[in-house]
Motif scaffolding. Sequence first.
Motif, PDB file in Angstrom:
ATOM      1  N   PRO A   1      -7.586  -0.623  -7.686  1.00 49.15           N
ATOM      2  CA  PRO A   1      -6.545  -1.405  -7.022  1.00 49.15           C
ATOM      3  C   PRO A   1      -6.118  -0.829  -5.672  1.00 49.15           C
ATOM      4  CG  PRO A   1      -6.008  -1.075  -9.317  1.00 49.15           C
ATOM      5  CD  PRO A   1      -7.199  -0.212  -9.032  1.00 49.15           C
ATOM      6  N   TYR A   2      -6.054   0.502  -5.552  1.00 51.47           N
ATOM      7  CA  TYR A   2      -5.636   1.085  -4.273  1.00 51.47           C
ATOM      8  C   TYR A   2      -6.675   0.803  -3.191  1.00 51.47           C
ATOM      9  CZ  TYR A   2      -3.846   4.250  -0.771  1.00 51.47           C
ATOM     10  OH  TYR A   2      -3.356   4.756   0.396  1.00 51.47           O
ATOM     11  N   LYS A   3      -7.936   0.955  -3.512  1.00 52.01           N
ATOM     12  CA  LYS A   3      -8.995   0.648  -2.536  1.00 52.01           C
ATOM     13  C   LYS A   3      -8.934  -0.816  -2.139  1.00 52.01           C
ATOM     14  CE  LYS A   3     -11.632   4.375  -2.108  1.00 52.01           C
ATOM     15  NZ  LYS A   3     -11.964   4.995  -0.867  1.00 52.01           N
ATOM     16  N   PHE A   4      -8.749  -1.678  -3.125  1.00 52.00           N
ATOM     17  CA  PHE A   4      -8.706  -3.108  -2.838  1.00 52.00           C
ATOM     18  C   PHE A   4      -7.506  -3.458  -1.970  1.00 52.00           C
ATOM     19  CE2 PHE A   4      -7.520  -7.500  -3.783  1.00 52.00           C
ATOM     20  CZ  PHE A   4      -8.697  -8.125  -3.405  1.00 52.00           C
ATOM     21  N   ILE A   5      -6.363  -2.865  -2.274  1.00 55.89           N
ATOM     22  CA  ILE A   5      -5.148  -3.188  -1.522  1.00 55.89           C
ATOM     23  C   ILE A   5      -5.218  -2.678  -0.089  1.00 55.89           C
ATOM     24  CG2 ILE A   5      -2.676  -2.631  -1.368  1.00 55.89           C
ATOM     25  CD1 ILE A   5      -2.599  -3.087  -4.405  1.00 55.89           C
ATOM     26  N   THR A   6      -5.911  -1.565   0.167  1.00 48.42           N
ATOM     27  CA  THR A   6      -5.986  -1.019   1.526  1.00 48.42           C
ATOM     28  C   THR A   6      -7.179  -1.544   2.314  1.00 48.42           C
ATOM     29  OG1 THR A   6      -7.169   0.946   0.728  1.00 48.42           O
ATOM     30  CG2 THR A   6      -4.758   1.097   0.895  1.00 48.42           C
ATOM     31  N   ILE A   7      -8.024  -2.387   1.723  1.00 44.88           N
ATOM     32  CA  ILE A   7      -9.208  -2.899   2.407  1.00 44.88           C
ATOM     33  C   ILE A   7      -8.841  -3.824   3.586  1.00 44.88           C
ATOM     34  CG2 ILE A   7      -9.600  -4.945   1.001  1.00 44.88           C
ATOM     35  CD1 ILE A   7     -12.567  -4.192   0.994  1.00 44.88           C
ATOM     36  N   TYR A   8      -7.639  -4.374   3.565  1.00 45.18           N
ATOM     37  CA  TYR A   8      -7.203  -5.311   4.599  1.00 45.18           C
ATOM     38  C   TYR A   8      -7.098  -4.673   5.986  1.00 45.18           C
ATOM     39  CZ  TYR A   8      -2.676  -3.003   4.614  1.00 45.18           C
ATOM     40  OH  TYR A   8      -1.677  -2.071   4.746  1.00 45.18           O
ATOM     41  N   LYS A   9      -7.053  -3.355   6.054  1.00 42.98           N
ATOM     42  CA  LYS A   9      -6.769  -2.665   7.316  1.00 42.98           C
ATOM     43  C   LYS A   9      -7.857  -2.834   8.364  1.00 42.98           C
ATOM     44  CE  LYS A   9      -3.564   0.611   5.391  1.00 42.98           C
ATOM     45  NZ  LYS A   9      -3.111   1.984   5.326  1.00 42.98           N
ATOM     46  N   SER A  10      -9.080  -3.149   7.945  1.00 42.67           N
ATOM     47  CA  SER A  10     -10.126  -3.375   8.940  1.00 42.67           C
ATOM     48  C   SER A  10     -11.132  -4.392   8.423  1.00 42.67           C
ATOM     49  CB  SER A  10     -10.848  -2.071   9.286  1.00 42.67           C
ATOM     50  OG  SER A  10     -11.538  -1.575   8.162  1.00 42.67           O
ATOM     51  N   GLY A  11     -11.529  -5.278   9.300  1.00 43.43           N
ATOM     52  CA  GLY A  11     -12.578  -6.231   8.981  1.00 43.43           C
ATOM     53  C   GLY A  11     -12.131  -7.537   8.353  1.00 43.43           C
TER      54      GLY A  11
ATOM     55  N   ALA B   1       0.830  -1.210   0.000  1.00 42.09           N
ATOM     56  CA  ALA B   1       0.000   0.000   0.000  1.00 42.09           C
ATOM     57  C   ALA B   1       0.861   1.257   0.000  1.00 42.09           C
ATOM     58  CB  ALA B   1      -0.933  -0.010   1.206  1.00 42.09           C
ATOM     59  N   THR B   2       2.012   1.226   0.670  1.00 39.35           N
ATOM     60  CA  THR B   2       2.923   2.372   0.694  1.00 39.35           C
ATOM     61  C   THR B   2       3.480   2.648  -0.700  1.00 39.35           C
ATOM     62  OG1 THR B   2       3.515   1.984   3.001  1.00 39.35           O
ATOM     63  CG2 THR B   2       5.066   3.271   1.687  1.00 39.35           C
ATOM     64  N   VAL B   3       3.899   1.607  -1.401  1.00 40.79           N
ATOM     65  CA  VAL B   3       4.436   1.774  -2.752  1.00 40.79           C
ATOM     66  C   VAL B   3       3.367   2.346  -3.680  1.00 40.79           C
ATOM     67  CG1 VAL B   3       5.243   0.534  -4.800  1.00 40.79           C
ATOM     68  CG2 VAL B   3       6.235   0.026  -2.575  1.00 40.79           C
ATOM     69  N   ILE B   4       2.185   1.814  -3.614  1.00 45.72           N
ATOM     70  CA  ILE B   4       1.118   2.255  -4.510  1.00 45.72           C
ATOM     71  C   ILE B   4       0.634   3.660  -4.138  1.00 45.72           C
ATOM     72  CG2 ILE B   4      -1.284   1.803  -5.170  1.00 45.72           C
ATOM     73  CD1 ILE B   4      -0.496  -1.151  -5.185  1.00 45.72           C
ATOM     74  N   GLY B   5       0.643   3.987  -2.856  1.00 44.96           N
ATOM     75  CA  GLY B   5       0.152   5.284  -2.415  1.00 44.96           C
ATOM     76  C   GLY B   5       1.167   6.414  -2.490  1.00 44.96           C
TER      77      GLY B   5
END
Length: 144
Positions: free
Chosen positions: A109-119, A34-38
């Motif tokens: 892709p960014y939304k999908f990659i950061t979805i892991y942070k909760s839930g 997520a850091t690389v993509i963001g």
Amino acid sequence: MMKKIILLSCMILTSFCCMAQNSEQAMKILDKTATVIGRNGGASANFSIRGNALGATNGTIAIKGNKFYAHTPEATVWFNGKTQWTYMKATNEVNVTTPNEAKQAQMNPYKFITIYKSGYNLSMKSQGSAYHVHMTAQNKKRSI
């Protein structure tokens, strides 16, 4: 009998510790991704996708924060953070949409990659230099 109970307890405790470590490792891998993509310069990649329903295709993608551009032989998709344009080569038409959060999570892709942070509960396997992260929704009704 007491030895069996102690041994079983140790095995259960060890497996919980291993699962926690595995989850932490998966979180670190996804954090780095997520850091690389963001980052300000974004990221780009070549990709290939195979699936029973859609067949196979390959293409390129460029991601910068919440914005992305993807190109395959069949379609080109642009998303500026609010509006998404999809050009379908076969029909020579452009579809314009304003995707809601759920649609963004499926397409961006960014939304999908950061979805892991909760839930999600995370686990990971490494295969050579690649990591396979498995995400399991804590709420079974989540669409992703």
